[in-house]
Design a protein around this motif. Structure first.
Motif, PDB file in Angstrom:
ATOM      1  N   ALA A 125     -27.787 -34.891  21.196  1.00  0.00           N
ATOM      2  CA  ALA A 125     -27.024 -36.087  20.833  1.00  0.00           C
ATOM      3  C   ALA A 125     -27.829 -36.978  19.891  1.00  0.00           C
ATOM      4  O   ALA A 125     -27.286 -37.529  18.928  1.00  0.00           O
ATOM      5  CB  ALA A 125     -26.623 -36.854  22.086  1.00  0.00           C
ATOM      6  N   ALA A 126     -29.128 -37.113  20.160  1.00  0.00           N
ATOM      7  CA  ALA A 126     -29.972 -37.935  19.291  1.00  0.00           C
ATOM      8  C   ALA A 126     -29.963 -37.397  17.866  1.00  0.00           C
ATOM      9  O   ALA A 126     -29.954 -38.162  16.895  1.00  0.00           O
ATOM     10  CB  ALA A 126     -31.395 -37.987  19.835  1.00  0.00           C
ATOM     11  N   GLY A 127     -29.944 -36.074  17.738  1.00  0.00           N
ATOM     12  CA  GLY A 127     -29.932 -35.465  16.415  1.00  0.00           C
ATOM     13  C   GLY A 127     -28.610 -35.599  15.694  1.00  0.00           C
ATOM     14  O   GLY A 127     -28.534 -35.330  14.485  1.00  0.00           O
ATOM     15  N   ALA A 128     -27.567 -36.003  16.413  1.00  0.00           N
ATOM     16  CA  ALA A 128     -26.235 -36.138  15.815  1.00  0.00           C
ATOM     17  C   ALA A 128     -25.899 -37.582  15.460  1.00  0.00           C
ATOM     18  O   ALA A 128     -24.784 -37.858  15.012  1.00  0.00           O
ATOM     19  CB  ALA A 128     -25.177 -35.591  16.769  1.00  0.00           C
ATOM     20  N   ILE A 129     -26.844 -38.501  15.652  1.00  0.00           N
ATOM     21  CA  ILE A 129     -26.577 -39.906  15.325  1.00  0.00           C
ATOM     22  C   ILE A 129     -26.535 -40.074  13.807  1.00  0.00           C
ATOM     23  O   ILE A 129     -27.484 -39.734  13.104  1.00  0.00           O
ATOM     24  CB  ILE A 129     -27.640 -40.823  15.949  1.00  0.00           C
ATOM     25  N   PHE A 130     -25.418 -40.604  13.324  1.00  0.00           N
ATOM     26  CA  PHE A 130     -25.223 -40.831  11.894  1.00  0.00           C
ATOM     27  C   PHE A 130     -25.787 -42.177  11.460  1.00  0.00           C
ATOM     28  O   PHE A 130     -26.338 -42.316  10.368  1.00  0.00           O
ATOM     29  CB  PHE A 130     -23.728 -40.764  11.574  1.00  0.00           C
ATOM     30  N   GLY A 131     -25.627 -43.179  12.327  1.00  0.00           N
ATOM     31  CA  GLY A 131     -26.116 -44.504  11.980  1.00  0.00           C
ATOM     32  C   GLY A 131     -25.667 -45.540  12.994  1.00  0.00           C
ATOM     33  O   GLY A 131     -25.125 -45.209  14.057  1.00  0.00           O
ATOM     34  N   TRP A 132     -25.883 -46.807  12.631  1.00  0.00           N
ATOM     35  CA  TRP A 132     -25.696 -47.925  13.557  1.00  0.00           C
ATOM     36  C   TRP A 132     -24.967 -49.059  12.851  1.00  0.00           C
ATOM     37  O   TRP A 132     -25.127 -49.267  11.648  1.00  0.00           O
ATOM     38  CB  TRP A 132     -27.055 -48.432  14.046  1.00  0.00           C
ATOM     39  N   SER A 133     -24.192 -49.824  13.621  1.00  0.00           N
ATOM     40  CA  SER A 133     -23.460 -50.937  13.027  1.00  0.00           C
ATOM     41  C   SER A 133     -23.292 -52.050  14.050  1.00  0.00           C
ATOM     42  O   SER A 133     -23.510 -51.858  15.251  1.00  0.00           O
ATOM     43  CB  SER A 133     -22.093 -50.456  12.524  1.00  0.00           C
ATOM     44  N   VAL A 134     -22.894 -53.218  13.563  1.00  0.00           N
ATOM     45  CA  VAL A 134     -22.598 -54.362  14.429  1.00  0.00           C
ATOM     46  C   VAL A 134     -21.125 -54.291  14.823  1.00  0.00           C
ATOM     47  O   VAL A 134     -20.267 -53.966  13.994  1.00  0.00           O
ATOM     48  CB  VAL A 134     -22.889 -55.691  13.710  1.00  0.00           C
ATOM     49  N   PHE A 135     -20.843 -54.596  16.086  1.00  0.00           N
ATOM     50  CA  PHE A 135     -19.474 -54.474  16.598  1.00  0.00           C
ATOM     51  C   PHE A 135     -19.098 -55.728  17.379  1.00  0.00           C
ATOM     52  O   PHE A 135     -19.889 -56.239  18.175  1.00  0.00           O
ATOM     53  CB  PHE A 135     -19.374 -53.252  17.516  1.00  0.00           C
ATOM     54  N   ASN A 136     -17.880 -56.222  17.135  1.00  0.00           N
ATOM     55  CA  ASN A 136     -17.301 -57.312  17.920  1.00  0.00           C
ATOM     56  C   ASN A 136     -16.231 -56.698  18.814  1.00  0.00           C
ATOM     57  O   ASN A 136     -15.126 -56.392  18.365  1.00  0.00           O
ATOM     58  CB  ASN A 136     -16.704 -58.373  16.997  1.00  0.00           C
ATOM     59  N   ASP A 137     -16.582 -56.496  20.076  1.00  0.00           N
ATOM     60  CA  ASP A 137     -15.697 -55.839  21.042  1.00  0.00           C
ATOM     61  C   ASP A 137     -14.835 -56.902  21.719  1.00  0.00           C
ATOM     62  O   ASP A 137     -15.135 -57.366  22.819  1.00  0.00           O
ATOM     63  CB  ASP A 137     -16.541 -55.071  22.061  1.00  0.00           C
ATOM     64  N   VAL A 138     -13.760 -57.301  21.047  1.00  0.00           N
ATOM     65  CA  VAL A 138     -12.887 -58.353  21.570  1.00  0.00           C
ATOM     66  C   VAL A 138     -12.113 -57.806  22.773  1.00  0.00           C
ATOM     67  O   VAL A 138     -11.631 -56.671  22.756  1.00  0.00           O
ATOM     68  CB  VAL A 138     -11.927 -58.850  20.477  1.00  0.00           C
ATOM     69  N   THR A 139     -12.008 -58.632  23.816  1.00  0.00           N
ATOM     70  CA  THR A 139     -11.440 -58.184  25.089  1.00  0.00           C
ATOM     71  C   THR A 139     -10.492 -59.241  25.636  1.00  0.00           C
ATOM     72  O   THR A 139     -10.824 -60.435  25.644  1.00  0.00           O
ATOM     73  CB  THR A 139     -12.572 -57.929  26.107  1.00  0.00           C
ATOM     74  N   ALA A 140      -9.314 -58.819  26.092  1.00  0.00           N
ATOM     75  CA  ALA A 140      -8.349 -59.731  26.707  1.00  0.00           C
ATOM     76  C   ALA A 140      -8.768 -59.982  28.152  1.00  0.00           C
ATOM     77  O   ALA A 140      -8.608 -59.122  29.021  1.00  0.00           O
ATOM     78  CB  ALA A 140      -6.945 -59.146  26.644  1.00  0.00           C
TER      79      ALA A 140
END
Length: 255
Positions: A125-140
């Motif tokens: 799985a570590a070898g399959a990481i493409f990259g990283w991003s910032v996420f806003n996980d909005v939740t009701a």
């Protein structure tokens, strides 16, 4: 390397962000690609979500309390985040009038999958990481107490990420510790650090892949520092992950 996506004319284009310029790419970003030779000033480009039509998976309880350790036998928790209309940096997030309660805005680091994973080990799985991003996980929030997590996280438009994917960041660096912060109307309301993850990102991807096959472009959000802040229509939200980026959103009423 920072990989972004923007609308140039009527065409959605990938590009590398280098020295305040957007260098257009040709080819397959998950395979072979190169610069086209054309670039634009970054200030003249509106970046959208880094990838379109992605599948989202949200990790639950991703953080340990500082000074504590993971209990023996603990299992990762995650749910599909099946919302439509995923947006990017600077976008408005529309709050449906059907919701009766507040919304939580959750600053998170997300990991992007770069190649197929099924029944993968953490090393695979570590070898399959493409990259990283910032996420806003909005939740009701109104659906959280009865435990309807998939509903809470899958409201139309309740996901924003970007402004790009950072490709040259290692999992080792993530686990050494990156600050995660969230602000509402300029006031810091959330703070945490990736050194306190309950599970390493590769462990999460491995766990998911033994139950749901993962494919290039799938995005797994890695959890938010507790407690998640509450926001309301009219609020300006900023999510930031150290060494990755800053994501800005504005909550607005539907319609």
């Amino acid at each position: 390397m920072l990989l972004g996506r923007a609308l140039i004319g009527d065409t959605s284009c990938f590009g590398e962000v280098v020295d305040d310029r957007f260098h257009l790419l040709v080819g397959d970003v998950f395979g072979e690609y190169r610069r086209s030779g054309q670039s634009l000033p970054l200030v003249d480009v509106v970046l959208g979500a880094p990838l379109a039509g992605v599948r989202l998976i949200a990790v639950m309880g991703g953080f340990l309390e500082p000074g504590t350790s993971r209990p023996s036998g603990a299992e990762p928790m995650w749910v599909p985040k099946a919302c439509n209309f995923v947006s990017g940096d600077g976008a408005e997030i529309r709050v449906p009038s059907a919701l009766r309660g507040p919304v939580n805005v959750e600053a998170e680091l997300a990991v992007v999958v770069g190649r197929p994973l099924s029944g993968a080990s953490p090393a695979e799985a570590a070898g399959a990481i493409f990259g990283w991003s910032v996420f806003n996980d909005v939740t009701a929030a109104e659906y959280v107490v009865p435990g309807l997590w998939a509903t809470a996280k899958s409201i139309d438009g309740f996901a924003s990420w970007g402004p790009w994917i950072r490709r040259d960041l290692t999992e080792e660096r993530v686990l050494q510790g990156l600050a995660i912060t969230g602000t509402v109307n300029g006031v810091k309301v959330q703070s945490g650090n990736t050194r306190h993850y309950r599970f390493a990102p590769s462990e999460m991807l491995s766990h998911v892949s033994h139950r749901v096959s993962l494919f290039p472009g799938d995005v797994v959000t890695l959890g938010t520092p507790l407690p998640p802040p509450v926001a309301a229509v009219g609020d300006q939200i900023v999510c930031e992950v150290e060494e990755v980026g800053v994501l800005n959103n504005h909550l607005v009423a539907e319609g």
